[in-house]
Motif scaffolding. Structure first.
Motif, PDB file in Angstrom:
ATOM      1  N   UNK A  74      75.573  -6.662  98.411  1.00 23.34           N
ATOM      2  CA  UNK A  74      74.615  -5.571  98.270  1.00 23.34           C
ATOM      3  C   UNK A  74      73.318  -6.052  97.617  1.00 23.34           C
ATOM      4  N   UNK A  75      73.446  -6.903  96.602  1.00 23.61           N
ATOM      5  CA  UNK A  75      72.258  -7.424  95.918  1.00 23.61           C
ATOM      6  C   UNK A  75      71.413  -8.266  96.868  1.00 23.61           C
ATOM      7  N   UNK A  76      72.058  -9.034  97.726  1.00 20.83           N
ATOM      8  CA  UNK A  76      71.318  -9.862  98.686  1.00 20.83           C
ATOM      9  C   UNK A  76      70.539  -8.986  99.661  1.00 20.83           C
ATOM     10  N   UNK A  77      71.147  -7.890 100.096  1.00 15.45           N
ATOM     11  CA  UNK A  77      70.461  -6.969 101.006  1.00 15.45           C
ATOM     12  C   UNK A  77      69.270  -6.314 100.299  1.00 15.45           C
ATOM     13  N   UNK A  78      69.506  -5.785  99.100  1.00 19.14           N
ATOM     14  CA  UNK A  78      68.439  -5.093  98.369  1.00 19.14           C
ATOM     15  C   UNK A  78      67.297  -6.042  98.039  1.00 19.14           C
ATOM     16  N   UNK A  79      67.612  -7.240  97.573  1.00 22.72           N
ATOM     17  CA  UNK A  79      66.557  -8.196  97.206  1.00 22.72           C
ATOM     18  C   UNK A  79      65.737  -8.617  98.425  1.00 22.72           C
ATOM     19  N   UNK A 110      73.751 -12.988 104.655  1.00 22.43           N
ATOM     20  CA  UNK A 110      72.625 -12.054 104.518  1.00 22.43           C
ATOM     21  C   UNK A 110      71.317 -12.827 104.342  1.00 22.43           C
ATOM     22  N   UNK A 111      71.331 -13.818 103.471  1.00 24.84           N
ATOM     23  CA  UNK A 111      70.118 -14.597 103.214  1.00 24.84           C
ATOM     24  C   UNK A 111      69.702 -15.405 104.439  1.00 24.84           C
ATOM     25  N   UNK A 112      70.676 -15.915 105.183  1.00 22.99           N
ATOM     26  CA  UNK A 112      70.357 -16.631 106.425  1.00 22.99           C
ATOM     27  C   UNK A 112      69.711 -15.690 107.434  1.00 22.99           C
ATOM     28  N   UNK A 113      70.246 -14.477 107.545  1.00 19.95           N
ATOM     29  CA  UNK A 113      69.672 -13.500 108.473  1.00 19.95           C
ATOM     30  C   UNK A 113      68.251 -13.134 108.068  1.00 19.95           C
ATOM     31  N   UNK A 114      68.015 -13.010 106.769  1.00 18.94           N
ATOM     32  CA  UNK A 114      66.668 -12.695 106.284  1.00 18.94           C
ATOM     33  C   UNK A 114      65.697 -13.814 106.627  1.00 18.94           C
ATOM     34  N   UNK A 115      66.117 -15.042 106.422  1.00 13.12           N
ATOM     35  CA  UNK A 115      65.258 -16.191 106.715  1.00 13.12           C
ATOM     36  C   UNK A 115      64.965 -16.291 108.209  1.00 13.12           C
ATOM     37  N   UNK A 116      65.970 -16.030 109.038  1.00 15.43           N
ATOM     38  CA  UNK A 116      65.771 -16.101 110.487  1.00 15.43           C
ATOM     39  C   UNK A 116      64.802 -15.024 110.957  1.00 15.43           C
ATOM     40  N   UNK A 117      64.909 -13.819 110.396  1.00 14.12           N
ATOM     41  CA  UNK A 117      63.987 -12.737 110.771  1.00 14.12           C
ATOM     42  C   UNK A 117      62.560 -13.068 110.362  1.00 14.12           C
ATOM     43  N   UNK A 118      62.408 -13.659 109.192  1.00 12.42           N
ATOM     44  CA  UNK A 118      61.074 -14.045 108.725  1.00 12.42           C
ATOM     45  C   UNK A 118      60.470 -15.119 109.606  1.00 12.42           C
ATOM     46  N   UNK A 119      61.301 -16.039 110.084  1.00 14.15           N
ATOM     47  CA  UNK A 119      60.801 -17.136 110.922  1.00 14.15           C
ATOM     48  C   UNK A 119      60.384 -16.654 112.308  1.00 14.15           C
ATOM     49  N   UNK A 120      60.938 -15.514 112.734  1.00 13.15           N
ATOM     50  CA  UNK A 120      60.698 -15.047 114.104  1.00 13.15           C
ATOM     51  C   UNK A 120      59.601 -13.993 114.210  1.00 13.15           C
ATOM     52  N   UNK A 121      59.126 -13.451 113.090  1.00 16.26           N
ATOM     53  CA  UNK A 121      58.166 -12.347 113.117  1.00 16.26           C
ATOM     54  C   UNK A 121      57.088 -12.539 112.058  1.00 16.26           C
TER      55      UNK A 121
END
Length: 203
Positions: A122-127, A66-77
């Protein structure tokens, strides 16, 4: 001297995730996972102790993904709301059929160890959502009075609910269905002054 590991644990856990999507946790076998990565079941037993140990290792890794996906989305947009959407969609990018999603939902959350990892996921998604929404308020994409914490938790409810509904109904593609649900959820919170038309999708 211990023999070097020719296959990293991450490769094995990636294979485990794919087999889980195909057959579910009850039918998953060490042999099926081993066949994906070229390892014999005894080797997997040595690393993870048992099938349960392998499944727990896969569940424990879920928050990291989840955290990797969040970081990748931030890097791309640059737009926080576009980051949010790409983040949510990327977490289910490997799902192509309804059966895959249903199989992935087959863990027993009454089991304390699996529930602990489910809570961490769930906490990783919410945070992550909380962080994106705070950035969206600061960027003028969301109304300043938005209760960011409540919206982040609501996003988890919307996301999980949409997955379960789609697993049953198969309404359109998963990405399209999730996008529609996210847009409907966010529409009341959009700041018109940001140039985001509340009648249109966020993107």
């Amino acid at each position: 001297m211990a023999r070097p590991r020719l296959v990293d644990d991450d490769v094995i856990l990636d294979a485990t995730r794919l087999v889980l999507a195909e057959v579910g946790p009850a039918k998953l076998t060490l042999a099926a996972v081993g066949a994906r990565v070229g390892l014999a079941p005894p080797t997997l037993m040595q690393r993870f102790g048992s099938k349960r140990g392998l499944l727990l290792a896969s569940a424990a890794r879920s928050p990291q993904l989840v955290l990797r996906a969040a970081a990748a989305a931030e890097a791309a947009n640059t737009s926080p709301l576009v980051i949010l959407r790409d983040f949510v969609l990327s977490t289910v990018a490997h799902i192509e059929r309804r059966a895959q999603l249903g199989n992935g939902l087959g863990f027993d959350v009454s089991d304390p160890e699996f529930r602990e990892h489910a809570l961490a996921h769930s906490a990783a998604v919410v945070n992550s959502c909380d962080r994106f929404y705070r950035a969206a308020v600061a960027a003028g994409e969301l109304r300043p009075e938005t209760d960011v914490q409540a919206l982040a938790r609501h996003t988890l409810v919307c996301f999980n609910g949409a997955l379960q509904v789609w697993a049953v109904t198969g309404w359109g593609s998963l990405s399209t269905f999730l996008t529609e649900q996210l847009d409907l959820m966010l529409r009341p919170y959009l700041a018109m002054s940001a140039g985001l038309d509340a009648r249109q999708p966020v993107r």
